[in-house]
Design a protein around this motif. Sequence first.
Motif, PDB file in Angstrom:
ATOM      1  N   UNK A  61      35.143   0.780 -69.807  1.00  0.00           N
ATOM      2  CA  UNK A  61      34.089  -0.187 -70.139  1.00  0.00           C
ATOM      3  C   UNK A  61      34.638  -1.319 -70.993  1.00  0.00           C
ATOM      4  N   UNK A  62      35.609  -0.999 -71.837  1.00  0.00           N
ATOM      5  CA  UNK A  62      36.236  -2.043 -72.660  1.00  0.00           C
ATOM      6  C   UNK A  62      36.943  -3.069 -71.781  1.00  0.00           C
ATOM      7  N   UNK A  63      37.669  -2.588 -70.786  1.00  0.00           N
ATOM      8  CA  UNK A  63      38.359  -3.500 -69.871  1.00  0.00           C
ATOM      9  C   UNK A  63      37.349  -4.312 -69.066  1.00  0.00           C
ATOM     10  N   UNK A  64      36.274  -3.660 -68.632  1.00  0.00           N
ATOM     11  CA  UNK A  64      35.239  -4.383 -67.880  1.00  0.00           C
ATOM     12  C   UNK A  64      34.632  -5.502 -68.722  1.00  0.00           C
ATOM     13  N   UNK A  65      34.455  -5.247 -70.026  1.00  0.00           N
ATOM     14  CA  UNK A  65      33.876  -6.258 -70.911  1.00  0.00           C
ATOM     15  C   UNK A  65      34.776  -7.485 -70.996  1.00  0.00           C
ATOM     16  N   UNK A  66      36.091  -7.242 -71.074  1.00  0.00           N
ATOM     17  CA  UNK A  66      37.042  -8.360 -71.091  1.00  0.00           C
ATOM     18  C   UNK A  66      36.940  -9.137 -69.784  1.00  0.00           C
ATOM     19  N   UNK A  67      36.855  -8.419 -68.686  1.00  0.00           N
ATOM     20  CA  UNK A  67      36.838  -9.061 -67.359  1.00  0.00           C
ATOM     21  C   UNK A  67      35.563  -9.878 -67.134  1.00  0.00           C
ATOM     22  N   UNK A  68      34.465  -9.494 -67.790  1.00  0.00           N
ATOM     23  CA  UNK A  68      33.233 -10.274 -67.665  1.00  0.00           C
ATOM     24  C   UNK A  68      33.461 -11.695 -68.165  1.00  0.00           C
ATOM     25  N   UNK A  69      34.219 -11.820 -69.259  1.00  0.00           N
ATOM     26  CA  UNK A  69      34.468 -13.129 -69.851  1.00  0.00           C
ATOM     27  C   UNK A  69      35.620 -13.855 -69.193  1.00  0.00           C
ATOM     28  N   UNK A  70      36.610 -13.108 -68.725  1.00  0.00           N
ATOM     29  CA  UNK A  70      37.762 -13.731 -68.070  1.00  0.00           C
ATOM     30  C   UNK A  70      38.324 -12.768 -67.039  1.00  0.00           C
TER      31      UNK A  70
END
Length: 282
Positions: A61-70
């Motif tokens: 989920x942490x990686x997904x959160x980063x990917x949402x922004x970039x």
Amino acid sequence: MRSFRKPVLLAVLGVVSLAACAKVPGDARKPADTPKAGASLARTAGSTVEAKPAAGTPDARAIDAIRVLEPRAVVEHVGNAPLPGFREVVVAGQVAYVSDDGRYLFIPGAGGALYDTVNKNNLTEVSLAGLRTKLLQQIPQSDRIVFAPPNPRHRVTVFTDISCGFCRKFHSEIAEYNRQGIAVEYVAFPRAGIGSDDYRQMVSVWCAPDRRKALTDAKNDRMPPMRTCKNPVDMEYDIGQRAGLTGTPMVIADDGTQLGGYVPPDKLREILDKMEPAKKAG
């Protein structure tokens, strides 16, 4: 002269980066090199080893959160964080913390911020914008040096320094900002500090009979005669500090939003145009 830029992670995540001269006392005399256009800081998947945790875990989920922004960002590490309820991630050598549910992203350090990845809001900036609006209301119009078109569509406040290379570049295009319908209201921030040569020169500008000419001359190495008078430089410098200024120029919209350091005229107009619907809705 050193230039200040937001941490790499902020640029990777698509946050407006600052092209500005650092607020470093004693570092205001040497003109800066001409700023160069920055390349994208997002790394490709083939340039480094990317963390790949199991789906559905807090790490994922942490990686997904980063990917949402970039979407292009590559998370090189994800693991335990010193903050309870958060995961630690590393992107392009920068550390950030993401809540276990993946909603909140915290970037520590100077220029850091807390982001809501669901609403894509910079929560820190929202709070600071309100503070800046109140602080800027303390600076009378008569204490600003204004360059404005006849009927401006937009208005920005710009904390400026006369020796900073990015400030000089911004002012060299002042006619184009005006042509874009943007009124620029300069306030003083001698980044070398109160009592410095930079400070005394800025006092001379604000004490000149024609402030607009004196400021333009000073930014072109034609310093006005040294003068002293009752002036707002100390007050404006203090407000800049309290507003969270870390480099000059600092461009602020009417609603207190920090729009960047040096921003090209057409880009600044584009940003301000996009902000209009939100202002009307508010």
